[in-house]
Design an enzyme around this catalytic site. Structure first.
Site, PDB file in Angstrom:
ATOM      1  N   SER A 186       0.450  -1.339  -0.258  1.00 47.12           N
ATOM      2  CA  SER A 186      -0.044  -0.226   0.011  1.00 47.12           C
ATOM      3  C   SER A 186       1.144   1.067  -0.051  1.00 47.12           C
ATOM      4  O   SER A 186       0.291   2.563   0.490  1.00 47.12           O
ATOM      5  CB  SER A 186      -1.074   0.470   1.356  1.00 47.12           C
ATOM      6  OG  SER A 186       0.016  -0.197   2.547  1.00 47.12           O
ATOM      7  N   GLU A 195     -13.151  -8.315   4.820  1.00 48.25           N
ATOM      8  CA  GLU A 195     -13.625 -10.051   5.350  1.00 48.25           C
ATOM      9  C   GLU A 195     -13.221  -9.405   7.083  1.00 48.25           C
ATOM     10  O   GLU A 195     -14.331 -10.578   7.561  1.00 48.25           O
ATOM     11  CB  GLU A 195     -11.302 -10.259   5.603  1.00 48.25           C
ATOM     12  CG  GLU A 195     -11.332 -11.987   6.226  1.00 48.25           C
ATOM     13  CD  GLU A 195     -10.200 -12.111   6.071  1.00 48.25           C
ATOM     14  OE1 GLU A 195      -9.737 -11.286   5.351  1.00 48.25           O
ATOM     15  OE2 GLU A 195      -9.524 -13.266   7.102  1.00 48.25           O
TER      16      GLU A 195
HETATM   17  C1  BEZ Z   1       1.076  -3.653   2.861  1.00 54.25           C
HETATM   18  O1  BEZ Z   1       1.039  -2.754   2.339  1.00 54.25           O
HETATM   19  O2  BEZ Z   1       2.367  -4.067   2.702  1.00 54.25           O
HETATM   20  C2  BEZ Z   1       0.448  -4.581   4.447  1.00 54.25           C
HETATM   21  C3  BEZ Z   1      -0.755  -3.229   4.090  1.00 54.25           C
HETATM   22  C4  BEZ Z   1      -1.778  -3.911   5.386  1.00 54.25           C
HETATM   23  C5  BEZ Z   1      -1.736  -5.706   5.489  1.00 54.25           C
HETATM   24  C6  BEZ Z   1      -0.684  -6.168   5.297  1.00 54.25           C
HETATM   25  C7  BEZ Z   1       0.299  -5.744   4.217  1.00 54.25           C
END
Ligand code: BEZ
Ligand code: FE2
Length: 408
Positions: free
Chosen positions: A149, A213
């Protein structure tokens, strides 16, 4: 050409046809099926293989959502609260992934085959499952997954994803289909969603995503608040969600074969959007029970063609759809058990085929692939009780054929 006879044939076709004392005729595809009388007079020169009393012929099971790379988890990950679980995944994932070597994944795939599953949708976060999936006799849809993200990381993450997808595409065969998984609305940057979906449209690849979820996911997406806030602040230095649920869904227009897993917190509007996208909901009741103490309400799937998935051993104790169906009988405790059983077996066969975009699987019909299993019940049962008794009494198939080849 092979002909097999059994006391029952459960077709899982659109008419819910069940044949008493029937025969199925097949090579790599299904040539014919009907009553013993009709088939034996139509094919007088082909020997008929008979089966034990109370045997049922049915389509091979299709599990469209499994994470094999997390197969090493038994007692490590923490259940009972979604954020506690997610934090335990972050803490232990390196060690779990390392432990899930090819031999361990091979053994899980053997167990999956033995229980009567003939097709899986494997969500692949790292590509470490590919060696096993290349070798297995199962039909495989291999979903290379994109996650991340953080805006500053998108180029690196996209390059890594493209390399994994390319490696997966090299394995493409009539048994192995490359595809794309978008982890979830909260964990994938909109740029990455846009670019990966562009690839999916160009290459006509099936797509899947986790969606709504947990309550924590819903609160984070709608108002950047709730139990996910601390996780994003501490782990990713983020205070704002990158997307809203409806914005996420709207990006998937024009994807031909699409599925969303979980959807427990989806409201009517979001469920209708999923319908408009012609997407299939994959219901993983055991995983939902373990991680979120909740379930996808039955009223939200009863009138839809849904699929059943086990999720990975990171959120389940078994990768068997028979176990998943047994547990679903108790999770949806207020639904008539006979009606529910029929829905669950259909979800585990033709629902899975639709989720994976497989047009010739999931039912026993002329010209469909000969992915066939036989199961022997311990005693006689009435036609209307077959679905329930199959679920209650089956752990493994007595025989499994994939594209007509006897595997088990
Ligand atoms: C990520 O941005 O990599 C991430 C965000 C939430 C859960 C797992 C990974
Ligand atoms: Fe999952």
């Amino acid at each position: 050409m092979t002909i097999i006879q059994a006391d029952w044939i459960v077709t899982c076709d659109e008419y819910d046809n069940i044949i008493e004392n029937g025969c199925i005729v097949f090579d790599d595809t299904i040539i014919d099926l009907g009553s013993f009388e009709d088939i034996s007079s139509k094919y007088p020169n082909t020997p008929i293989t008979t089966t034990a009393p109370n045997t049922v012929i049915l389509p091979g099971l299709i599990n469209p959502h499994v994470h094999l790379e997390f197969s090493a988890n038994k007692t490590t990950l923490k259940y009972g609260n979604f954020m506690t679980w997610l934090n335990s995944v972050i803490e232990h994932r390196a060690q779990l992934i390392e432990k899930a070597d090819t031999e361990l994944i091979d053994n899980e795939l053997q167990a999956i085959l033995k229980n009567g599953t003939t097709t899986i949708g494997a969500i692949s976060s790292y590509g470490f499952d590919m060696e096993s999936l290349q070798k297995t006799k199962l039909n495989v849809v291999h979903f290379s997954e994109i996650i991340g993200s953080n805006a500053s990381m998108v180029d690196t993450l996209f390059a890594d994803f493209q390399a994994r997808l390319k490696a997966s595409a090299k394995l493409k065969s009539d048994r192995y289909t490359p595809a794309i998984a978008i982890h979830s609305p909260y964990s994938v940057h909109p740029f990455l969603i846009r670019e990966t979906l562009k690839l999916a449209r160009e290459q006509n690849l099936s797509v899947t995503a986790h969606f709504l979820e947990s309550i924590e996911e819903k609160e984070w997406l709608e108002s950047s608040s709730g139990g996910m806030s601390d996780f994003f602040k501490n782990f990713l230095n983020q205070t704002q969600s990158i997307t809203k649920a409806h914005e996420f869904l709207n990006q998937f227009k024009g994807i031909e074969n699409l599925s969303f897993t979980h959807c427990c917190q989806a409201n009517d509007e979001e469920l209708e959007t999923i319908d408009e996208l012609n997407a299939t909901i994959i219901h993983c009741p055991v995983s939902n029970r373990f991680l979120t103490n909740s379930t996808l309400e039955y009223k939200n799937i009863a009138h839809r063609s849904f699929a059943l998935g086990t999720d990975g051993l990171s959120s389940n104790y078994s990768l068997s759809l028979w176990e998943e169906m047994k547990n679903a009988l108790f999770i949806h405790q207020h639904i008539n058990i006979t009606d529910l059983s029929k829905k669950l077996l259909n979800a585990s066969t033709k629902g899975g085929a639709k989720a994976l975009g497989m047009k010739n699987k999931g039912s026993l019909k002329k010209s469909y692939d000969a992915d066939i299993i036989t199961v022997t019940l311990p005693d006689a049962c009435e036609k209307k009780d077959i679905f329930l008794q199959l679920i209650l009494h089956t752990s493994n198939s007595s025989a499994t054929f994939i594209k007509g080849e006897k595997i088990v």
